[in-house]
Design an enzyme around this catalytic site. Structure first.
Site, PDB file in Angstrom:
ATOM      1  N   ASP A 199       2.177   2.907   3.168  1.00  0.00           N
ATOM      2  CA  ASP A 199       1.147   4.149   3.042  1.00  0.00           C
ATOM      3  C   ASP A 199       2.054   5.305   2.439  1.00  0.00           C
ATOM      4  O   ASP A 199       1.539   6.278   2.601  1.00  0.00           O
ATOM      5  CB  ASP A 199       0.322   4.343   4.151  1.00  0.00           C
ATOM      6  CG  ASP A 199      -0.852   5.207   3.679  1.00  0.00           C
ATOM      7  OD1 ASP A 199      -1.276   5.437   2.680  1.00  0.00           O
ATOM      8  OD2 ASP A 199      -1.470   5.641   4.770  1.00  0.00           O
ATOM      9  N   ASN A 243      -2.360  13.565   3.653  1.00  0.00           N
ATOM     10  CA  ASN A 243      -3.072  14.211   4.829  1.00  0.00           C
ATOM     11  C   ASN A 243      -2.723  14.042   6.092  1.00  0.00           C
ATOM     12  O   ASN A 243      -3.438  14.081   7.139  1.00  0.00           O
ATOM     13  CB  ASN A 243      -4.458  13.721   4.657  1.00  0.00           C
ATOM     14  CG  ASN A 243      -5.362  14.020   3.457  1.00  0.00           C
ATOM     15  OD1 ASN A 243      -5.235  15.206   3.250  1.00  0.00           O
ATOM     16  ND2 ASN A 243      -5.606  12.895   2.610  1.00  0.00           N
ATOM     17  N   ARG A 292     -10.268   0.666  -6.567  1.00  0.00           N
ATOM     18  CA  ARG A 292     -10.342   1.063  -5.238  1.00  0.00           C
ATOM     19  C   ARG A 292     -11.809   1.750  -5.299  1.00  0.00           C
ATOM     20  O   ARG A 292     -12.006   2.615  -6.098  1.00  0.00           O
ATOM     21  CB  ARG A 292      -9.350   2.035  -4.875  1.00  0.00           C
ATOM     22  CG  ARG A 292      -9.136   2.419  -3.398  1.00  0.00           C
ATOM     23  CD  ARG A 292      -8.214   3.227  -3.179  1.00  0.00           C
ATOM     24  NE  ARG A 292      -7.717   3.371  -1.564  1.00  0.00           N
ATOM     25  CZ  ARG A 292      -7.067   4.376  -1.137  1.00  0.00           C
ATOM     26  NH1 ARG A 292      -6.916   5.408  -1.854  1.00  0.00           N
ATOM     27  NH2 ARG A 292      -6.750   4.332   0.147  1.00  0.00           N
ATOM     28  N   HIS A 306      -6.447  -0.474   5.827  1.00  0.00           N
ATOM     29  CA  HIS A 306      -6.065   0.031   7.315  1.00  0.00           C
ATOM     30  C   HIS A 306      -7.201  -0.540   8.170  1.00  0.00           C
ATOM     31  O   HIS A 306      -7.564   0.202   9.105  1.00  0.00           O
ATOM     32  CB  HIS A 306      -6.338   1.680   7.287  1.00  0.00           C
ATOM     33  CG  HIS A 306      -5.457   2.266   5.965  1.00  0.00           C
ATOM     34  ND1 HIS A 306      -4.408   1.747   5.509  1.00  0.00           N
ATOM     35  CD2 HIS A 306      -5.756   3.430   5.451  1.00  0.00           C
ATOM     36  CE1 HIS A 306      -3.815   2.404   4.669  1.00  0.00           C
ATOM     37  NE2 HIS A 306      -4.860   3.540   4.504  1.00  0.00           N
ATOM     38  N   HIS A 352       0.907  -1.484  -0.175  1.00  0.00           N
ATOM     39  CA  HIS A 352      -0.168   0.109   0.140  1.00  0.00           C
ATOM     40  C   HIS A 352       0.872   1.245  -0.176  1.00  0.00           C
ATOM     41  O   HIS A 352       1.357   1.505   0.994  1.00  0.00           O
ATOM     42  CB  HIS A 352      -0.939   0.019   1.146  1.00  0.00           C
ATOM     43  CG  HIS A 352      -1.852   0.982   1.369  1.00  0.00           C
ATOM     44  ND1 HIS A 352      -3.135   0.760   0.579  1.00  0.00           N
ATOM     45  CD2 HIS A 352      -1.877   2.463   1.538  1.00  0.00           C
ATOM     46  CE1 HIS A 352      -3.798   2.246   0.572  1.00  0.00           C
ATOM     47  NE2 HIS A 352      -2.955   3.031   1.063  1.00  0.00           N
ATOM     48  N   CYS A 353       0.919   1.868  -1.217  1.00  0.00           N
ATOM     49  CA  CYS A 353       1.648   2.957  -1.218  1.00  0.00           C
ATOM     50  C   CYS A 353       1.054   3.640  -2.280  1.00  0.00           C
ATOM     51  O   CYS A 353       0.207   3.564  -3.215  1.00  0.00           O
ATOM     52  CB  CYS A 353       3.091   2.885  -1.348  1.00  0.00           C
ATOM     53  SG  CYS A 353       3.570   1.652  -2.696  1.00  0.00           S
ATOM     54  N   HIS A 354       1.558   5.065  -2.648  1.00  0.00           N
ATOM     55  CA  HIS A 354       1.044   5.874  -3.577  1.00  0.00           C
ATOM     56  C   HIS A 354       1.993   6.609  -4.601  1.00  0.00           C
ATOM     57  O   HIS A 354       3.326   6.761  -3.915  1.00  0.00           O
ATOM     58  CB  HIS A 354       0.097   6.967  -3.307  1.00  0.00           C
ATOM     59  CG  HIS A 354      -0.841   6.512  -2.067  1.00  0.00           C
ATOM     60  ND1 HIS A 354      -2.023   5.989  -2.367  1.00  0.00           N
ATOM     61  CD2 HIS A 354      -0.951   6.650  -0.819  1.00  0.00           C
ATOM     62  CE1 HIS A 354      -2.696   5.555  -1.448  1.00  0.00           C
ATOM     63  NE2 HIS A 354      -2.111   5.927  -0.442  1.00  0.00           N
ATOM     64  N   ARG A 375     -14.116  12.552   4.005  1.00  0.00           N
ATOM     65  CA  ARG A 375     -13.374  13.860   3.632  1.00  0.00           C
ATOM     66  C   ARG A 375     -12.503  13.840   2.592  1.00  0.00           C
ATOM     67  O   ARG A 375     -11.955  14.532   2.197  1.00  0.00           O
ATOM     68  CB  ARG A 375     -12.366  13.767   4.939  1.00  0.00           C
ATOM     69  CG  ARG A 375     -11.260  13.033   5.176  1.00  0.00           C
ATOM     70  CD  ARG A 375     -10.727  12.993   6.572  1.00  0.00           C
ATOM     71  NE  ARG A 375      -9.810  11.873   6.847  1.00  0.00           N
ATOM     72  CZ  ARG A 375      -8.851  11.196   5.974  1.00  0.00           C
ATOM     73  NH1 ARG A 375      -8.356  12.183   5.125  1.00  0.00           N
ATOM     74  NH2 ARG A 375      -8.395  10.111   6.337  1.00  0.00           N
ATOM     75  N   THR A 429      -6.914   9.708  -4.144  1.00  0.00           N
ATOM     76  CA  THR A 429      -8.062  10.520  -4.522  1.00  0.00           C
ATOM     77  C   THR A 429      -7.587  11.504  -5.356  1.00  0.00           C
ATOM     78  O   THR A 429      -8.339  12.307  -6.028  1.00  0.00           O
ATOM     79  CB  THR A 429      -9.068  10.737  -3.432  1.00  0.00           C
ATOM     80  OG1 THR A 429      -8.332  11.266  -2.315  1.00  0.00           O
ATOM     81  CG2 THR A 429      -9.811   9.371  -2.899  1.00  0.00           C
TER      82      THR A 429
HETATM   83  C1  0GY Z   1      -4.364   6.538   2.394  1.00  0.00           C
HETATM   84  C2  0GY Z   1      -5.164   7.459   3.340  1.00  0.00           C
HETATM   85  C3  0GY Z   1      -5.948   8.442   3.039  1.00  0.00           C
HETATM   86  C4  0GY Z   1      -6.017   8.860   1.349  1.00  0.00           C
HETATM   87  C5  0GY Z   1      -6.045   8.596   0.346  1.00  0.00           C
HETATM   88  O1  0GY Z   1      -6.785   8.280  -1.855  1.00  0.00           O
HETATM   89  C6  0GY Z   1      -6.524   9.199  -0.991  1.00  0.00           C
HETATM   90  O2  0GY Z   1      -6.323  10.095  -1.045  1.00  0.00           O
HETATM   91  O3  0GY Z   1      -6.171   7.051   0.522  1.00  0.00           O
HETATM   92  C7  0GY Z   1      -6.324   9.227   3.898  1.00  0.00           C
HETATM   93  O4  0GY Z   1      -6.238  10.655   3.909  1.00  0.00           O
HETATM   94  O5  0GY Z   1      -6.688   8.833   5.066  1.00  0.00           O
HETATM   95  O6  0GY Z   1      -4.557   5.193   2.412  1.00  0.00           O
HETATM   96  O7  0GY Z   1      -3.585   6.692   1.372  1.00  0.00           O
END
Ligand code: 0GY
Length: 296
Positions: A251, A256, A125, A182, A32-34, A131, A78
């Site tokens: 993550d 955020n 996803r 999570h 889980h990473c972005h 939020r 997101t």
């Molecule tokens: C995460 C958590 C968050 C954000 C997102 O897609 C996202 O913007 O997942 C969060 O703010 O809790 O898993 O990266």
């Protein structure tokens, strides 16, 4: 022109995480990473609820190597909406060492899904965190579920613990494997043996297609770094009960976060307290993610 100024209060990812003492098993996957942007190359979505700092694929590979991992599962965040170009760019550059989870719309074509598959996407996803997104209607999500099922993909769901009861029937009606981000965001000031977390454990126990990411101490814990003591018993309970359906991830780059930026080395160092034997660590970090992301 979109405005790429970072959301006020938003912390950048840690520039120099410690080298963890725990050495992950060979072939370990950060599941889980972005990647974020870079925004001048891959603009953020107009409908986003936050604007992050840039977090590029090369920076992600650097973290992977530093932490002693071999592979990544990159989850569409997101802030990029349903535009998966930054994700696909990273997957294409990964030499097979990254897989992806995309965000798509209900009218996505089979050709577009196949192109995502060819790049390494293996899931979509569905995000229910208020939020982060406007509440998604269920009908289009069910349409997406039927389309991606044909490719053998799974669905990743992200929701807050208080919303589980409302969505329980919808989640359990999904026709694919389902991975919960999570641990469904439990309130870790309560007991992991208490009635709130019991509902989440029931979801996993009664639905063998459900998986769980034992991730995100930095968001859930009140005890905080470096040991995140209140988070550990929740994650350990899930790993002990469902060792073949758990995943772990950093993550990174930790969207955020506003109070403290996590040191990713600390996250790796709590793994042996969550998965307490070599066998459990092998499943959590290698066997399970390989089965879900690299077997088709
Ligand atoms: C995460 C958590 C968050 C954000 C997102 O897609 C996202 O913007 O997942 C969060 O703010 O809790 O898993 O990266």
């Amino acid at each position: 022109m979109p405005n790429f100024e970072k959301t006020p209060g938003w912390l950048d990812w840690h520039p120099s995480p410690t080298k963890p003492r725990f050495v992950p098993p060979k072939g370990a996957v950060d599941a889980h990473c972005h990647v974020f942007g870079p925004g001048d190359q891959f603009p953020f979505a107009p409908e986003r609820k936050y604007t992050p700092c840039d977090a590029s694929k090369d920076q992600l590979w650097g973290l992977r190597d530093h932490l002693g991992f071999s592979r990544n599962v990159i989850v569409q965040a997101t802030c990029h909406g349903a535009n998966n170009t930054a994700l696909v760019d990273a997957l294409n550059a990964s030499a097979g060492r990254a897989r992806g989870v995309a965000t798509v719309k209900a009218d996505v074509s089979d050709d577009a899904l196949q192109a995502l598959h060819d790049a390494g996407v293996r899931g979509v996803r569905f995000n229910f965190v208020k939020r982060l997104v406007d509440t998604p209607p269920k009908e289009p999500l069910l349409k997406i579920a039927e389309k991606i099922k044909k490719l053998g993909w799974h669905i990743v769901i992200y929701f807050e613990a208080d919303d589980l009861a409302e969505y329980y029937d919808f989640f359990t009606s999904l026709p694919t494997d389902v991975v919960v981000d999570h641990m469904g965001r439990p309130d870790v000031t309560k007991s992991p043996a208490g009635p709130e977390f019991a509902q989440f454990l029931k979801l996993l126990r009664e639905n063998e297609n459900f998986w769980c990411k034992v991730t995100c101490p930095e968001r859930l814990s009140n005890a905080g770094p470096p040991t995140y003591d209140d988070f550990v018993p929740f994650a350990k309970a899930v790993v002990d009960a469902f060792p073949d359906r758990v995943l772990w991830g950093t993550d990174w780059p930790h969207p955020n976060l506003k109070t403290h930026m996590v040191d990713d080395g600390h996250l790796v160092d709590i793994i042996p307290r969550i998965a307490t034997t070599a066998d459990l660590q092998q499943k959590l970090l290698v066997d399970n993610p390989m089965r879900l992301y690299w077997s088709n």
